[in-house]
Design an enzyme around this catalytic site. Structure first.
Site: not given
Ligand code: XUL
Ligand code: MN
Length: 344
Positions: A48, A51
Site C-alpha cells: 500500500h 506501507d
Molecule cells: C482487501 C484486500 C486488500 C487488497 C490490497 O480485501 O484484499 O488487502 O489486496 O489493498
C-alpha cells in the site's frame, strides 16, 4: 519447482487485531519481514502507499519519493522486486465516505493526490502496477449517491491516473462488499466494463482475489478464467473463504480444496505468469497464532500451491476427454476427488 513467481504484502504478517479484539502478536519490522519473505521463496513484495511511506500525508512530494527510495534499498538488499502499489484510501479521515466516489469534492481531490503519489512511489520502487481495491467505494446508505454517477467518477479517476503516467497500469481488485455494504465494482465482469470505458483499456486490467469471488457467490476459477480470456488478468490474490461472511483471508485451499485445485489448474493451463505476473498470497494468520508461527499461514499457502501444481501436472486430460465424450461427468468428478485425496 513451482512454475510461478510469488508475492506477498507486509500486511499479510500482522499482529492479529480485528474488529472484535486487540493484537495477539508482536510487531515485526518491515525489513525483517522482507528478509523472511525472501527466505520463504517469495520474489516480490506488494505495497500500500503508506506501507512504503508511513505518514505520507505529512510529507511533500519530494520527501515521499525520498522515503520510497529507502524502501527500494531494502528490497534490493534481499533481491526482492516490488509488484504493485495500492493507495490505502479506506483508513484515512479524508475518505470516510469513499475516495474517488466520495460525495465531497475535496475528498475526491485528496484521493487523486494519493493515487498520484502511489504512482510516484511505484516508479521509485521500480514497478508499473497500481492496484485499486475500492474499499468504501459504494454506498452504506443506497440513497446517498447515484451508482451511475459513482461509476463515472471511478472511470474519470482512472483516466486521470493514465494521463499522469504514460505507461502505468491500473489493476482493479474487485470485491462485492466489505467494509461497505454495496460496492460499485464487484466482479471481474465489472472490472472489464470499467476498463473498456477508460481512455486506454490496454492499461486497465484486474487482480482477482479468491475470497472476493466467493463473497460475490462466484467460483474463483471462473473469475480467473474470465480475466484470462480477456487478456487482463495481471494479478491474483490466492486465499480461501468459508462462505459468504466477513472477509477471512484464510490460507489457500484450506476450505475448498477442489476449488483451489481448479484455480491453480486454470492458471497453469493458460500459462499465467508468462508476462511477469505474480501469484500473490493475500492470507492472514488466525488470531490464535503465536509469534513463533507468524509466517506459518504463508508457508502453508505456498505448500498448497506447490502440491496442487503437482496434482494439476498429473491430471489425466485423455481420461477427461473420454468422460466428456461419453457424458460421464459423474466419473470425471470422482476422478478429480480421488486425485485430490491421493487415491490416483
Ligand atoms: C482487501 C484486500 C486488500 C487488497 C490490497 O480485501 O484484499 O488487502 O489486496 O489493498
Ligand atoms: Mn487482496
Amino acid at each position: 519447482m513451482s512454475r510461478f513467481k510469488f508475492s506477498v504484502g507486509p500486511w499479510n504478517v500482522h499482529e492479529g487485531a480485528d474488529s472484535y479484539g486487540p493484537a495477539t502478536r508482536s510487531t515485526i519490522s518491515f525489513e525483517e519481514k522482507v528478509k523472511k519473505f525472501s527466505e520463504l521463496g517469495f520474489s516480490a513484495v506488494q505495497f500500500h502507499d503508506d506501507d512504503a511511506v508511513p505518514n505520507m500525508n505529512d510529507l511533500s512530494e519530494e520527501e515521499i519519493k525520498e522515503e520510497a527510495r529507502k524502501v527500494k534499498t531494502i528490497l534490493d538488499k534481499y533481491n526482492m522486486a516490488a509488484e504493485f502499489v495500492a493507495p490505502r484510501l479506506w483508513m484515512d479521515p479524508h475518505t470516510i465516505d469513499g475516495g474517488f466516489m466520495s460525495t465531497s469534492k475535496e475528498d475526491r481531490e485528496f484521493a487523486m493526490w494519493r493515487a498520484y503519489r502511489s504512482i510516484d512511489i511505484a516508479r521509485e520502487l521500480g514497478c508499473d502496477k497500481i492496484v485499486l481495491w475500492l474499499a468504501r467505494e459504494g454506498t452504506l446508505c443506497a440513497e446517498t449517491k447515484s451508482p451511475v454517477w459513482a461509476t463515472k467518477k471511478l472511470i474519470e479517476a482512472i483516466d486521470k491516473m493514465l494521463d499522469y503516467d504514460a505507461t502505468i497500469k491500473i489493476l482493479i481488485e474487485p470485491k462485492p462488499n466489505e467494509p461497505i455494504d454495496r460496492s460499485i465494482c464487484g466482479t471481474m465482469g465489472h472490472v472489464m466494463g470499467v476498463s473498456a470505458a477508460t481512455k486506454d483499456p490496454s492499461r486497465v486490467g484486474g487482480l482477482l482475489e479468491s475470497a472476493h469471488a466467493i463473497l460475490a457467490g462466484l467460483d474463483p476459477s471462473h473469475e480467473i478464467g474470465f480475466g484470462l480470456a480477456m487478456g487482463k488478468l495481471w494479478g491474483v490474490h490466492l486465499n480461501d473463504q468459508n462462505g459468504i461472511k466477513f472477509d477471512q483471508d484464510k490460507s489457500f485451499g484450506v476450505e475448498n480444496l477442489r476449488q483451489a485445485f481448479n484455480q491453480v489448474k486454470v492458471l497453469l493451463e493458460n500459462n499465467y505468469g508468462a508476462n511477469g505476473e505474480y501469484v500473490g498470497l493475500d492470507v492472514k494468520a488466525m488470531r490464535t497464532t503465536t509469534d513463533e508461527d507468524s509466517y506459518k499461514h504463508l508457508e502453508n499457502s505456498l505448500n498448497m500451491v506447490y502440491a496442487l501444481e503437482e496434482k494439476a501436472a498429473r491430471f489425466d486430460y485423455e481420461y477427461q476427454k473420454k468422460c466428456v465424450m461419453s457424458r460421464d461427468f459423474e466419473g470425471l468428478e470422482m476422478y478429480v476427488m480421488e486425485l485430490l485425496m491421493g487415491l490416483k
